[in-house]
Write a protein that holds these residues in place. Structure first.
Motif, PDB file in Angstrom:
ATOM      1  N   UNK A 225       4.539  -4.290   1.319  1.00 26.05           N
ATOM      2  CA  UNK A 225       5.780  -4.375   0.512  1.00 26.05           C
ATOM      3  C   UNK A 225       5.701  -5.162  -0.305  1.00 26.05           C
ATOM      4  N   UNK A 226       5.059  -6.656  -0.085  1.00 24.51           N
ATOM      5  CA  UNK A 226       4.976  -7.764  -1.249  1.00 24.51           C
ATOM      6  C   UNK A 226       4.213  -7.231  -2.537  1.00 24.51           C
ATOM      7  N   UNK A 227       3.071  -6.425  -2.216  1.00 25.40           N
ATOM      8  CA  UNK A 227       2.254  -5.922  -3.432  1.00 25.40           C
ATOM      9  C   UNK A 227       3.167  -4.614  -4.512  1.00 25.40           C
ATOM     10  N   UNK A 228       4.035  -3.951  -3.670  1.00 25.77           N
ATOM     11  CA  UNK A 228       4.786  -3.020  -4.492  1.00 25.77           C
ATOM     12  C   UNK A 228       5.848  -3.641  -5.408  1.00 25.77           C
ATOM     13  N   UNK A 229       6.016  -4.861  -5.195  1.00 26.51           N
ATOM     14  CA  UNK A 229       7.024  -5.511  -6.454  1.00 26.51           C
ATOM     15  C   UNK A 229       6.422  -6.526  -7.097  1.00 26.51           C
ATOM     16  N   UNK A 230       5.204  -7.102  -6.711  1.00 23.03           N
ATOM     17  CA  UNK A 230       4.529  -8.290  -7.335  1.00 23.03           C
ATOM     18  C   UNK A 230       4.271  -8.140  -8.674  1.00 23.03           C
ATOM     19  N   UNK A 231       3.840  -6.785  -9.013  1.00 23.17           N
ATOM     20  CA  UNK A 231       3.070  -6.551 -10.438  1.00 23.17           C
ATOM     21  C   UNK A 231       3.995  -6.165 -11.516  1.00 23.17           C
ATOM     22  N   UNK A 232       5.355  -6.033 -10.956  1.00 23.51           N
ATOM     23  CA  UNK A 232       6.503  -4.980 -11.747  1.00 23.51           C
ATOM     24  C   UNK A 232       6.610  -6.094 -13.357  1.00 23.51           C
ATOM     25  N   UNK A 233       6.627  -7.324 -13.034  1.00 21.74           N
ATOM     26  CA  UNK A 233       7.039  -7.905 -14.404  1.00 21.74           C
ATOM     27  C   UNK A 233       5.912  -7.908 -15.324  1.00 21.74           C
ATOM     28  N   UNK A 234       4.533  -7.646 -14.918  1.00 19.55           N
ATOM     29  CA  UNK A 234       3.599  -7.599 -15.889  1.00 19.55           C
ATOM     30  C   UNK A 234       3.431  -6.520 -16.330  1.00 19.55           C
ATOM     31  N   UNK A 375      15.603  -5.198  -9.172  1.00 21.67           N
ATOM     32  CA  UNK A 375      16.165  -5.596  -7.870  1.00 21.67           C
ATOM     33  C   UNK A 375      15.433  -4.801  -6.736  1.00 21.67           C
ATOM     34  N   UNK A 376      14.847  -3.653  -6.971  1.00 24.98           N
ATOM     35  CA  UNK A 376      14.146  -2.790  -5.857  1.00 24.98           C
ATOM     36  C   UNK A 376      12.759  -3.877  -5.578  1.00 24.98           C
ATOM     37  N   UNK A 377      12.289  -4.156  -6.879  1.00 20.86           N
ATOM     38  CA  UNK A 377      11.155  -5.115  -6.769  1.00 20.86           C
ATOM     39  C   UNK A 377      11.059  -6.291  -6.074  1.00 20.86           C
TER      40      UNK A 377
END
Length: 434
Positions: A225-234, A375-377
């Motif tokens: 779950x952490x990985x699913x949102x971690x890279x979104x800003x990049x 928000x979802x991330x």
């Protein structure tokens, strides 16, 4: 192979940290900087950006899905030959890519061959590092992973310079030569045999135990779950700021802020993880929660200064959670299962990283803005931090023991180690250098 009862917490372990520093730079530094080749590939093969982007995506997928293979081989043969073989494959893939005549050629050379090489290097190196440290494991991991941030700064302009003077084919040949330094990184890995190793069995026995290990499965779910949102800003931060009316250059500068804050966060978290009492999972939950909050608040920030402050908070906390994420695993499964545990963890959590960015893009297309995406991330990271609360011992030992209790515990531990050492030497020959 050097035989010991417990991790030495230093010694040759600092050389392993140095090896892991350069190894992480030569794997993820190259991956993060490979975007400078995209325009060259698009022009050379007259292909759209979507198809060209699959080169790096395949490489990342193969690296993560192939991690259990590297772990199993390291359990059987030790990390040194496995990482050295991975260095040869990584360099071979880059060399073959320099002769590419189509994108399919690049998919197979960089994506499959180099990706397989990266799969054989990253996980075994970090697992070997974990076996050398106990009390200082978080700091050692944090220092090793700073190689990713520093190389991301250096490699992008360096690769662009190579393309300018040698064209993309010559630049790929030189990147192949650079990748050969992974052999030196592998040669520095001196394997240890620890006291609990004989009791954990072979790779298949370890895998079977891990698949029935409740805390490990919950931890793997949390990191997915952490990985699913971690890279979104990049992926989408620059596009989000341009939607707000920012110019391209200031938008790109935000990623530089993230990289600097990420680097500082890794070192600070590694230091903090080794001096704070209690389970490391508690710190991981804190950093994951703060990262999720920063992500969820990003769309709210309309003023440039506030947005820059949130970006710095995100970079620092996202960097801080990385070293402790790797330090929690030995506490859960034992240092004897670290190779198999880390490989299986990377295999499963990679699904979060691969699906997170497409989901974020879908939400952008559906809503017309990146508000729902961030928000979802953030919700993904907050959910992961909540699952971490269920790990064994999370709420225990919130206060430091008294001096008397510390002294008593230390004497008990010393007596236990002495007894283990005596029993261990009865059945195992004298320590031998590799």
């Amino acid at each position: 192979m050097v035989r010991r009862v417990e991790p030495p917490d230093g010694g040759w372990g600092w050389i392993v940290v140095l090896s892991a520093f350069f190894q992480s730079a030569l794997v993820f530094g190259v991956l993060k900087s490979f975007g400078v080749f995209f325009l060259e590939f698009m022009a050379a093969f007259e292909e759209p950006a979507a198809r060209v982007s699959w080169i790096t995506s395949i490489g990342i997928a193969v690296q993560q899905f192939g991690s259990p293979v590297g772990s199993a081989l390291s359990t059987r043969f030790g990390p040194r030959p496995v990482v050295m073989a991975g260095g040869i494959l990584a360099a071979l893939g880059m060399m073959l890519a320099s002769f590419a005549t189509s994108l399919t050629h690049l998919y197979l050379s960089i994506g499959l061959i180099s990706g397989s090489g990266w799969a054989l290097t990253f996980t075994p190196t970090l697992a070997c590092l974990s076996r050398y440290f106990s009390r200082r494991r978080s700091l050692a991991t944090g220092l090793a992973l700073t190689g990713i941030g520093l190389s991301s700064f250096a490699f992008a302009p360096f690769f662009q310079w190579l393309i300018t003077y040698y064209a993309w084919r010559g630049a790929l040949l030189l990147v192949a030569a650079l990748s050969l330094h992974l052999l030196a990184c592998g040669a520095l890995l001196r394997p240890l045999r620890l006291a609990e190793d004989p009791s954990v069995g072979g790779p298949m026995a370890q895998l079977t135990s891990l698949l029935h290990h409740g805390p490990f499965l919950r931890y793997t779910t949390a990191l997915t779950l952490v990985n699913a949102g971690y890279f979104i800003p990049y992926v989408h931060l620059v596009a989000h700021t341009q939607d707000l009316g920012w110019d391209p250059l200031p938008s790109a500068f935000l990623l530089s802020l993230v990289a600097v804050a990420d680097l500082l966060g890794r070192v600070f978290s590694g230091w903090l993880g080794d001096i704070c009492p209690g389970p490391v999972a508690r710190q991981l939950a804190l950093w994951s929660f703060l990262t999720g909050m920063a992500l969820a608040l990003l769309p709210v920030a309309q003023e440039p200064f506030i947005l820059m402050a949130l970006v710095v908070v995100y970079g620092f906390t996202a960097g801080a959670l990385t070293p402790v994420a790797f330090s929690v695993l030995p506490e859960l499964v034992g240092i004897g299962r670290i190779y198999s545990g880390l490989g299986l963890l990377q295999l499963v959590e990679s699904t979060g990283g691969l699906l997170g960015a497409p989901l974020s893009g879908y939400l952008r297309d559906l809503t017309g803005s990146y508000t729902a995406s961030f928000v979802v991330a953030g919700a993904f990271l907050l959910s992961g931090s909540l699952i971490l609360l269920t790990l064994p011992g999370f709420f225990s030992c919130f206060f430091l023991p008294s001096a008397t209790e510390q002294n008593s515990g230390r004497k008990s531990l010393e007596a236990k180690v002495s007894l283990q050492s005596a029993e261990y030497k009865e059945g195992i020959p004298e320590a031998q250098e590799p």
